[in-house]
Design an enzyme around this catalytic site. Structure first.
Site, mmCIF file in Angstrom:
data_model
loop_
_atom_site.group_PDB
_atom_site.id
_atom_site.type_symbol
_atom_site.label_atom_id
_atom_site.label_comp_id
_atom_site.label_asym_id
_atom_site.label_seq_id
_atom_site.Cartn_x
_atom_site.Cartn_y
_atom_site.Cartn_z
ATOM 1 N N PHE A 122 0.846 -1.197 0.000
ATOM 2 C CA PHE A 122 0.000 0.000 0.000
ATOM 3 C C PHE A 122 0.888 1.255 0.000
ATOM 4 O O PHE A 122 1.903 1.294 0.692
ATOM 5 C CB PHE A 122 -0.884 -0.041 1.250
ATOM 6 C CG PHE A 122 -1.987 0.961 1.263
ATOM 7 C CD1 PHE A 122 -3.169 0.720 0.573
ATOM 8 C CD2 PHE A 122 -1.854 2.150 1.972
ATOM 9 C CE1 PHE A 122 -4.204 1.648 0.591
ATOM 10 C CE2 PHE A 122 -2.890 3.077 1.992
ATOM 11 C CZ PHE A 122 -4.066 2.828 1.298
ATOM 12 N N ASP A 186 1.664 -4.922 8.882
ATOM 13 C CA ASP A 186 0.494 -4.082 8.659
ATOM 14 C C ASP A 186 -0.725 -4.994 8.526
ATOM 15 O O ASP A 186 -0.796 -5.820 7.605
ATOM 16 C CB ASP A 186 0.691 -3.236 7.396
ATOM 17 C CG ASP A 186 -0.448 -2.240 7.209
ATOM 18 O OD1 ASP A 186 -1.591 -2.570 7.587
ATOM 19 O OD2 ASP A 186 -0.189 -1.147 6.677
ATOM 20 N N TYR A 211 -11.290 0.944 10.383
ATOM 21 C CA TYR A 211 -12.475 1.323 9.587
ATOM 22 C C TYR A 211 -12.761 0.340 8.472
ATOM 23 O O TYR A 211 -13.744 0.501 7.769
ATOM 24 C CB TYR A 211 -12.332 2.747 9.041
ATOM 25 C CG TYR A 211 -11.012 3.040 8.360
ATOM 26 C CD1 TYR A 211 -10.760 2.610 7.075
ATOM 27 C CD2 TYR A 211 -10.010 3.752 9.023
ATOM 28 C CE1 TYR A 211 -9.550 2.868 6.461
ATOM 29 C CE2 TYR A 211 -8.794 4.021 8.421
ATOM 30 C CZ TYR A 211 -8.569 3.580 7.131
ATOM 31 O OH TYR A 211 -7.364 3.828 6.535
ATOM 32 N N LYS A 212 -11.914 -0.679 8.278
ATOM 33 C CA LYS A 212 -12.180 -1.683 7.252
ATOM 34 C C LYS A 212 -13.037 -2.789 7.897
ATOM 35 O O LYS A 212 -14.193 -2.560 8.202
ATOM 36 C CB LYS A 212 -10.872 -2.169 6.652
ATOM 37 C CG LYS A 212 -10.212 -1.054 5.804
ATOM 38 C CD LYS A 212 -8.808 -1.326 5.344
ATOM 39 C CE LYS A 212 -8.281 -0.118 4.552
ATOM 40 N NZ LYS A 212 -6.832 -0.102 4.413
ATOM 41 N N ARG A 361 -11.879 -4.914 -6.870
ATOM 42 C CA ARG A 361 -11.836 -5.702 -5.634
ATOM 43 C C ARG A 361 -13.252 -5.974 -5.161
ATOM 44 O O ARG A 361 -14.051 -5.049 -5.001
ATOM 45 C CB ARG A 361 -11.089 -4.939 -4.530
ATOM 46 C CG ARG A 361 -9.630 -4.691 -4.817
ATOM 47 C CD ARG A 361 -8.906 -4.189 -3.579
ATOM 48 N NE ARG A 361 -9.522 -2.988 -3.005
ATOM 49 C CZ ARG A 361 -9.032 -2.334 -1.967
ATOM 50 N NH1 ARG A 361 -7.935 -2.777 -1.358
ATOM 51 N NH2 ARG A 361 -9.617 -1.250 -1.508
HETATM 52 C C1 LIG Z 1 -6.085 1.154 4.419
HETATM 53 C C2 LIG Z 1 -4.624 1.008 4.570
HETATM 54 C C3 LIG Z 1 -3.842 2.020 5.152
HETATM 55 C C4 LIG Z 1 -4.489 3.329 5.552
HETATM 56 O O1 LIG Z 1 -3.680 4.164 6.311
HETATM 57 P P1 LIG Z 1 -4.336 5.428 7.029
HETATM 58 O O2 LIG Z 1 -3.238 6.105 7.723
HETATM 59 O O3 LIG Z 1 -5.433 4.935 7.930
HETATM 60 O O4 LIG Z 1 -4.953 6.288 5.961
HETATM 61 C C5 LIG Z 1 -2.487 1.785 5.339
HETATM 62 N N1 LIG Z 1 -1.921 0.613 4.955
HETATM 63 C C6 LIG Z 1 -2.642 -0.372 4.363
HETATM 64 C C7 LIG Z 1 -1.976 -1.638 3.974
HETATM 65 C C8 LIG Z 1 -4.003 -0.189 4.149
HETATM 66 O O5 LIG Z 1 -4.708 -1.150 3.558
#
Ligand SMILES: *Cc1c(COP(=O)(O)O)cnc(C)c1O
Length: 401
Positions: A122, A186, A211-212, A361
């Site tokens: 990501f 992560d 939030y996921k 997705r």
């Molecule tokens: C959704 C997601 C994030 C989001 O990071 P935020 O700081 O909450 O915006 C980071 N890493 C991964 C792998 C994600 O899927």
């Protein structure tokens, strides 16, 4: 293989031991929601939980802090069973990005050597690590090139955000330890949908969002994990007053607090943390093993429907076929994926998301997605592509995909 019809999917719902959990969420329209991997649904208990905090604020004003101050750690302990952590190892605080910066920075100050990352990870993870590499003068090495002899930190996602591929946390963590590195995971795409055993896998550090699949709402704080054995040695690079040993002494120097709270930075978002607690409560009741069983059955259904109905329309599977090698979403790939994704949302009432260059997705969150939802989503997708609905749409991208 027999053709999977809608009745088959309905029968799977009838037999679903987690069917009750869907009613714990708010459903306000007829959308088929396939984006629980980006933003989970609203749990029915959350409005009252957040309103309670607002009410508390109105009545108690600043005296409310006597209770609010411990909430990041309390919420962290409530997340612990979902993540295989022990009490005192987790905090709900800050964004994933900030938590990643704090923990990766702490690891680099703890030991010399390179940073190993995944170029397919990501963006925020890659950007934060690149920034830290420059700041600390470290080499940034792609995981595909193997682990260098001198490695300080291996930082990877447990589930890849685009392909849904699930990494072997225990094996990679052991390899990191052999090189003298700390492993930082992560968990954004596994927390709440894929069983995680941080203690058993030997993980050193972890971050993730709520939030996921944890359904805490847009911008709810993330979480961070530090293995108990490392807490007293590691220091956050953000020396904030909430991580200070005697916070209200307001002393001249920063001294990190004794426990996990040393990884706090500033004032925590209390209403957001209450939403984290509310979101985790329903999942804890269902238990991760049951959620995972349903999640595997949902993604297996997508894979089977892909083979029967989507492959003939030019789709390919962008996710590993073996259920033990994938997380909770399935990526399907198509050269015209962006316009197809738009057509699904605008003309078919199906909400997936798009990840470039060519992936749609489908994230059927096990807490509230029915098998018939998956079937209907694929059925509408097939009709739309067969009728060329997407070909009548423009190719311009919106700011959010
Ligand atoms: C959704 C997601 C994030 C989001 O990071 P935020 O700081 O909450 O915006 C980071 N890493 C991964 C792998 C994600 O899927």
């Amino acid at each position: 293989m027999a053709v999977i019809d809608r009745e088959t999917a309905r029968a799977m719902d009838t037999a679903d031991p987690l069917a009750w959990l869907r009613e714990r969420f708010v459903h306000v329209h007829e959308w088929i929601y396939m984006d629980g991997n980006s933003l989970g649904r609203l749990p029915a208990r959350t409005p009252a939980a957040v309103a309670g905090t607002v009410d508390d604020w109105g009545r108690r004003l600043v005296t409310g802090w006597h209770d609010w101050i411990d909430l990041p750690a309390r919420a962290g302990d409530e997340l612990a069973p979902l993540l295989g952590a022990r009490p005192g190892e987790l905090l709900a605080c800050d964004s994933v990005t900030v938590n990643l910066y704090k923990l990766a920075g702490a690891a680099l100050s703890d030991r010399p050597g390179a940073i190993v990352f995944d170029p397919d990870d990501f963006p925020t993870d890659r950007y934060v690590l690149a920034g830290l590499a420059a700041q600390h003068g470290r080499e940034l090495v792609a995981i595909g090139d193997g682990l260098p002899a001198h490695t300080a930190l291996v930082c990877l996602s447990h589930v890849n955000y685009r392909s849904g591929e699930l990494a072997d946390m225990a094996r990679i963590t052991a390899a990191a330890h052999e090189r003298g590195a700390l492993a930082l995971w992560d968990l954004c795409h596994s927390a709440g949908a894929v069983p995680v055993d941080l203690e058993g896998a030997g993980a050193d550090l972890a971050v993730g969002c709520t939030y996921k699949y944890l359904n805490a709402g847009p911008g709810a704080p993330g979480f961070l994990y530090v293995r108990r054995e490392h807490i007293e040695r590691l220091r956050s690079p953000i020396q904030g007053w909430f991580g200070q040993a005697d916070q209200f002494a307001m002393g001249p120097e920063y001294r990190p607090a004794a426990g996990i709270t040393r990884f706090l930075a500033g004032t925590p978002p209390i209403a957001g943390i209450e939403a984290v607690r509310a979101g985790a409560a329903d999942l804890a009741e269902a238990g991760l093993p049951a959620l995972r069983r349903k999640s595997v059955a949902l993604t297996e259904l997508i894979v089977a429907l892909h083979d029967q109905r989507l492959a003939p329309l030019g789709f390919t599977l962008g996710t590993p076929r073996e259920p033990e090698r994938r997380g909770a979403h399935v990526s399907i790939r198509h050269p015209d994926a962006w316009r197809i994704c738009r057509a699904l949302i605008e003309h078919a009432g199906v909400i997936p998301d798009f990840r470039g260059p060519d992936s749609i997705r489908l994230g059927p969150a096990p807490a509230y997605t029915r098998f018939v939802d998956v079937w209907d989503a694929v059925d509408r997708l097939c009709s739309l592509v067969a009728d060329g609905v997407h070909e009548r749409l423009g190719d311009e991208r919106s700011r959010v995909t």
